[in-house]
Write an enzyme that holds these catalytic residues in place. Structure first.
Site, PDB file in Angstrom:
ATOM      1  NE  ARG A  47      -3.483  -0.221   2.768  1.00 53.48           N
ATOM      2  CZ  ARG A  47      -4.796  -0.264   2.583  1.00 53.48           C
ATOM      3  NH1 ARG A  47      -5.445   0.805   2.200  1.00 53.48           N
ATOM      4  NH2 ARG A  47      -5.464  -1.368   2.795  1.00 53.48           N
ATOM      5  CG  ASP A 184       8.233 -24.938   7.904  1.00 48.04           C
ATOM      6  OD1 ASP A 184       9.366 -24.630   8.304  1.00 48.04           O
ATOM      7  OD2 ASP A 184       7.341 -25.362   8.657  1.00 48.04           O
ATOM      8  CG  HIS A 185      12.369 -20.071   7.790  1.00 52.75           C
ATOM      9  ND1 HIS A 185      11.373 -19.810   8.683  1.00 52.75           N
ATOM     10  CD2 HIS A 185      13.520 -19.987   8.491  1.00 52.75           C
ATOM     11  CE1 HIS A 185      11.902 -19.588   9.867  1.00 52.75           C
ATOM     12  NE2 HIS A 185      13.207 -19.683   9.781  1.00 52.75           N
ATOM     13  CE  LYS A 189      16.255 -22.525  10.069  1.00 51.99           C
ATOM     14  NZ  LYS A 189      16.976 -21.277  10.199  1.00 51.99           N
ATOM     15  CD  GLU A 223      13.456 -18.148  18.187  1.00 55.29           C
ATOM     16  OE1 GLU A 223      13.770 -17.296  17.361  1.00 55.29           O
ATOM     17  OE2 GLU A 223      12.281 -18.401  18.497  1.00 55.29           O
ATOM     18  CG  ASP A 242       6.209 -18.040  16.158  1.00 52.77           C
ATOM     19  OD1 ASP A 242       5.880 -17.479  15.104  1.00 52.77           O
ATOM     20  OD2 ASP A 242       7.318 -17.881  16.704  1.00 52.77           O
ATOM     21  CG  HIS A 247       9.561 -23.448  11.938  1.00 56.39           C
ATOM     22  ND1 HIS A 247       9.194 -23.234  10.633  1.00 56.39           N
ATOM     23  CD2 HIS A 247       9.591 -22.214  12.509  1.00 56.39           C
ATOM     24  CE1 HIS A 247       9.003 -21.939  10.434  1.00 56.39           C
ATOM     25  NE2 HIS A 247       9.224 -21.302  11.554  1.00 56.39           N
ATOM     26  CE  LYS A 347       9.706 -15.953  19.620  1.00 58.95           C
ATOM     27  NZ  LYS A 347      10.603 -16.323  18.534  1.00 58.95           N
TER      28      LYS A 347
HETATM   29  C1  BG6 Z   1       9.755 -17.800  12.623  1.00 58.12           C
HETATM   30  C2  BG6 Z   1       9.036 -17.446  13.891  1.00 58.12           C
HETATM   31  O1  BG6 Z   1       8.964 -18.605  11.801  1.00 58.12           O
HETATM   32  O2  BG6 Z   1      10.952 -18.501  12.951  1.00 58.12           O
HETATM   33  C3  BG6 Z   1       9.906 -16.620  14.814  1.00 58.12           C
HETATM   34  O3  BG6 Z   1       7.864 -16.708  13.578  1.00 58.12           O
HETATM   35  C4  BG6 Z   1      11.213 -17.334  15.057  1.00 58.12           C
HETATM   36  O4  BG6 Z   1       9.267 -16.356  16.050  1.00 58.12           O
HETATM   37  C5  BG6 Z   1      11.858 -17.752  13.740  1.00 58.12           C
HETATM   38  O5  BG6 Z   1      12.068 -16.438  15.757  1.00 58.12           O
HETATM   39  C6  BG6 Z   1      13.073 -18.613  13.978  1.00 58.12           C
HETATM   40  O6  BG6 Z   1      13.728 -18.821  12.759  1.00 58.12           O
HETATM   41  P1  BG6 Z   1      15.294 -19.109  12.709  1.00 58.12           P
HETATM   42  O7  BG6 Z   1      15.564 -19.371  11.267  1.00 58.12           O
HETATM   43  O8  BG6 Z   1      15.967 -17.886  13.238  1.00 58.12           O
HETATM   44  O9  BG6 Z   1      15.512 -20.291  13.587  1.00 58.12           O
END
Ligand code: BG6
Length: 509
Positions: A47, A184-185, A189, A223, A242, A247, A347
């Protein structure tokens, strides 16, 4: 240049953080490796008002800060920026998609991108159904002969089982499954993918990879950061939604799957689905026995004050959202019958570390004395991040008189490889989507299956007052009851470092 088809990548949510920190830097890294299509363009959409030029200026600092490849050659960066464009639209207005379509046609003609478009939805989830339907209203979803249209959806994919099903249905009204890429990142990895290679390219692990030899499996994703300024989003989500539903369960899929018949999207995703279908359900009544939730509280670590979760910006004073979750569960199939899986994520833990521990059973008969009294059975530790690598722990004789045993390590670190570039998850995933390879993307049925598994936990947490939200001081390993969760003599969580004071930012593998 390579053989990836010419195309335009349209990023919705282009003025956001993900675009700046991850997507554009990953594209720049691909560009530097000559992995982008010969004719390629990015169209940023959101936007906010930017011209092409002012958008390029906005993203430049992100490239310099977050790209792996050094953005020192001005000329190279400029060439890359030349293929980036920007269009401001109201993503909820059907008419604005007419403007978008015209702009895409212009860029397509100018950059010779052959009419291929990928739409990347890096927007608030409330738009995940809206944007595809408005794209479809202008025919932007339609593939033609040799022309593709793809949709990449960021997480979270749904809020619970019902909303994930609705979202899948909404998407499938306009796009076909082969066009949809649910990101799903963690699957991008390198070390997560290496799980498949470790398991299925070595003859020595797979024969032991079952309930006969494995005592339990642990997966930790710790984390050290708190929620920072994402409190508003996070409070409606929490650790289970989350991190765990997506993940961590995807990692479980890789650890537990049967060998796929071929390394290809359908085969691998079928195997993941079978694992998810074999999860033994945890009923609402059982939640308190299998799942522990926690929330970080205020603390002082090495003289530094750490806010509690409830003091974070955007978090209500009375919030019961978990920032930590640990659970035990079983996979009821031939390979894993009776083997507990323990997974935890949180966290504000003492360090940042994601790792998998395959805890083997002890030898059937104990012949030797252990140096420190307690016998330690073999462990295979697979470190996803940081210090990516693999470590095998085994017993050796202490030199000298008698037969005393000490645990030693045999390990491999990715950093030992010379001249090997480890791409970021987004680099890998963006490239795969451009190539039309969905192997490392989650399939709709598996996502629903994962939600089905966690849904009773969410329901129990929302409705039952007898399930505590334990506090844990920021900088510790989560609620105390978690420490004694792992069953079995001499069986414990592996702690990548004991507590924050020991850590000093170094996280041992
Ligand atoms: C994200 C979460 O999908 O993954 C975050 O929303 C989290 O809360 C993050 O911090 C962690 O990703 P990575 O790659 O830093 O382990």
């Amino acid at each position: 240049m390579n053989s990836t088809a010419n195309q335009i990548l349209v990023i919705f949510g282009a003025s956001g953080d993900l675009t700046n920190r991850k997507l554009i830097p990953a594209l720049y890294d691909l560009y530097c490796q000559e992995m982008l299509p010969e004719n390629f363009a990015v169209l940023g959409v959101s936007r906010s008002e930017y011209s092409d030029e002012s958008f390029r200026e906005k993203i430049l600092p992100g490239i310099k800060e977050f790209a792996n490849k050094k953005a020192s050659q001005e000329e190279k960066v400029q060439d890359f920026l030349d293929c980036i464009f920007y269009q401001s639209i109201d993503t909820q207005s059907v008419d604005d998609y007419g403007t978008l379509k015209t702009r895409l046609e212009e860029i397509n003609a100018r950059c010779k991108t052959d009419g291929n478009y990928i739409f990347y939805l890096s927007t608030p989830p409330s738009l995940y159904s809206v944007i595809p339907s408005l794209l479809a209203a202008h025919g932007l979803h339609k593939e033609g002969k040799g022309i593709f249209r793809r949709l990449i959806i960021e997480k979270p994919f749904g809020y619970d089982l019902a909303s994930a099903k609705t979202l899948n249905k909404d998407l499938l009204k306009h796009f076909r499954e082969h066009q949809i890429y649910r990101i799903d990142h963690y699957l991008g990895k390198e070390t997560v993918q290496n799980l498949l290679v470790t398991r299925f390219s070595n003859g020595i692990f797979e024969p032991l990879w079952n309930s006969k030899y494995i005592h339990h499996v642990q997966i930790t994703s710790a984390e050290s950061i708190g929620v920072g300024d994402r409190g508003g989003y996070y409070d409606g989500s929490g650790a289970l939604r989350d991190m765990l539903q997506n993940h961590l369960l995807q990692i479980v899929g890789m650890v537990a799957m049967e060998p796929p018949s071929v390394i290809e999207a359908t085969s691998i995703r079928n195997e993941t689905l079978k694992v998810f279908q074999s999860f033994r359900p945890i009923t609402e009544e059982e939640v308190k026995d299998y799942v522990i939730r926690g929330q970080y509280t205020e603390s002082t670590v090495r003289g530094e004050h750490m806010k509690g979760y409830r003091q974070e910006k955007g978090v209500p004073d009375e919030s019961r959202t978990p920032t930590f979750v640990a659970m035990k569960f079983f996979i009821d199939n031939w390979r894993w019958g009776g083997v507990p899986f323990y997974i935890r994520t949180g966290k504000r833990l003492p360090t940042r570390a994601t790792e998998i521990v395959i805890q083997f059973k002890e030898t059937p008969h104990r012949l030797f004395k252990d140096v420190n009294g307690a016998k330690k059975a073999n462990q295979l530790v697979i470190r996803i991040q940081p210090n990516e690598g693999v470590k095998l722990k085994f017993g050796m004789k202490v030199p000298g008189a008698g037969f005393q045993v000490e645990n030693v390590d045999m390990d491999f670190h990715y950093s030992d490889l010379q001249n090997t570039y480890v791409p970021s998850a987004y680099e890998r995933l963006l490239l795969d989507a451009m190539l039309g390879d969905a192997t490392l993307y989650a399939r709709g049925d598996a996502v629903e299956e994962a939600w089905e598994f966690v849904d009773p936990i969410l329901k129990a947490w929302a409705t039952r007052d007898d399930i505590p939200v334990y506090g844990y001081p920021a900088g510790t390993w989560g609620p105390e009851p978690v420490d004694s969760m792992i069953e079995g003599e001499n069986m414990n969580w592996r702690y990548p470092c004991k507590n924050l004071a020991d850590d000093g930012n170094y996280c041992e593998l």
